[in-house]
Design an enzyme around this catalytic site. Structure first.
Site, PDB file in Angstrom:
ATOM      1  N   ASP A  30       0.831  -1.139  -0.157  1.00 38.59           N
ATOM      2  CA  ASP A  30       0.001  -0.054  -0.054  1.00 38.59           C
ATOM      3  C   ASP A  30       1.016   1.378  -0.060  1.00 38.59           C
ATOM      4  O   ASP A  30       1.770   1.535   0.835  1.00 38.59           O
ATOM      5  CB  ASP A  30      -0.791   0.153   1.265  1.00 38.59           C
ATOM      6  CG  ASP A  30      -2.078  -1.083   1.257  1.00 38.59           C
ATOM      7  OD1 ASP A  30      -1.804  -1.979   0.281  1.00 38.59           O
ATOM      8  OD2 ASP A  30      -2.984  -0.978   1.917  1.00 38.59           O
ATOM      9  N   LYS A  82      -7.046   3.172  -2.829  1.00 41.92           N
ATOM     10  CA  LYS A  82      -7.323   3.251  -1.419  1.00 41.92           C
ATOM     11  C   LYS A  82      -7.653   4.635  -0.987  1.00 41.92           C
ATOM     12  O   LYS A  82      -6.908   5.461  -1.327  1.00 41.92           O
ATOM     13  CB  LYS A  82      -6.170   2.681  -0.864  1.00 41.92           C
ATOM     14  CG  LYS A  82      -6.346   2.406   0.740  1.00 41.92           C
ATOM     15  CD  LYS A  82      -5.014   1.939   1.456  1.00 41.92           C
ATOM     16  CE  LYS A  82      -5.070   2.025   2.858  1.00 41.92           C
ATOM     17  NZ  LYS A  82      -3.957   1.221   3.480  1.00 41.92           N
ATOM     18  N   LYS A 108     -10.350   0.122  -2.112  1.00 47.17           N
ATOM     19  CA  LYS A 108     -10.257  -0.300  -0.654  1.00 47.17           C
ATOM     20  C   LYS A 108     -10.511   1.090  -0.027  1.00 47.17           C
ATOM     21  O   LYS A 108      -9.912   2.013   0.023  1.00 47.17           O
ATOM     22  CB  LYS A 108      -8.400  -0.687  -0.297  1.00 47.17           C
ATOM     23  CG  LYS A 108      -8.388  -0.826   1.098  1.00 47.17           C
ATOM     24  CD  LYS A 108      -7.090  -1.325   1.306  1.00 47.17           C
ATOM     25  CE  LYS A 108      -6.679  -1.313   2.719  1.00 47.17           C
ATOM     26  NZ  LYS A 108      -5.393  -1.816   3.152  1.00 47.17           N
TER      27      LYS A 108
END
EC number: 4.1.2.4
Length: 223
Positions: A91, A153, A182
């Protein structure tokens, strides 16, 4: 939607700056027991965690975290190092200074370089929605799509706010085919989790859902 289906979307997360190894072990044990998508932990614990779970759980970590303004070269090194240590998923945080300067080409190129190092490993791109205008978020949906990343995300969980329903709705509308969403930060109930999934999120970054499930399981009327 059943609880087990929600848990399959969860990146069970502990990114506190003071996280100890026993606390990380608990995260890993719970993630394996409840069959979450992954455990998301600090990079300094990745090697030890990967050895601990021995292939039974995907290990996720973060790079350029949480502010995103380290250089691209530094992020590329972090990515390589994390993967060498056993990370399955990365991430990354984008450089918001580039966004605020309107330099979306640089943002896209950075993501491309990191994805090239990830190869078959999953790359999620944190855009920190609480710091964006709607127009910037829409533009970043295109940037992430073109870059080849696997996920967009919402949040680090370390800024002024986490995921919102509205931001996930925008992402679902403007992100390209093949890019997943996400939602992360502030997801504190099963109902919120269900709503985020219904709006288009296929991953949830949270440390709270398993605690909620455990509490529900201890109630007299739970089974």
């Amino acid at each position: 939607m059943e609880v087990k289906d929600i848990l399959k979307t969860v990146d069970h997360t502990l990114l506190a700056t003071t996280a100890t190894w026993p606390e990380i072990q608990t995260i890993l044990d719970d993630a394996m027991a409840y069959e979450t998508a992954s455990a998301c932990i600090p990079a300094s614990y990745v090697k030890k965690a990967a050895e601990y779970v021995s292939g039974k759980l995907a290990i996720c970590t973060v790079i350029g975290f949480p502010n995103g303004y380290s250089t691209t070269a530094a992020k590329v090194f972090e990515c390589q190092d994390a993967i060498q240590n056993g990370a399955d998923e990365i991430d990354m945080v984008i450089n918001l200074t580039d966004v605020k300067n309107g330099d979306f080409d640089t943002v896209e190129e950075e993501i491309r370089q990191i994805k090239a190092k990830c190869q078959d490993h999953i790359l999620k791109v944190i855009v920190e929605t609480c710091q964006l205008t709607k127009e910037e978020l829409i533009e970043l949906c295109g940037v992430v799509t073109r870059s080849g990343a696997d996920f967009i995300k919402t949040s680090t969980g370390f800024s002024t706010a986490g995921a919102t329903f509205e931001d996930v709705e925008v992402m679902a509308k403007y992100v390209g085919e093949g890019v997943k969403i996400k939602a992360a930060g502030g997801i504190s109930s099963l109902e919120d989790a269900k709503t985020f999934i219904a709006l288009g999120a296929s991953r949830l970054g949270t440390s709270r859902i398993i605690k909620i499930v455990k509490n529900e399981a201890t109630k007299p009327d739970s089974y």
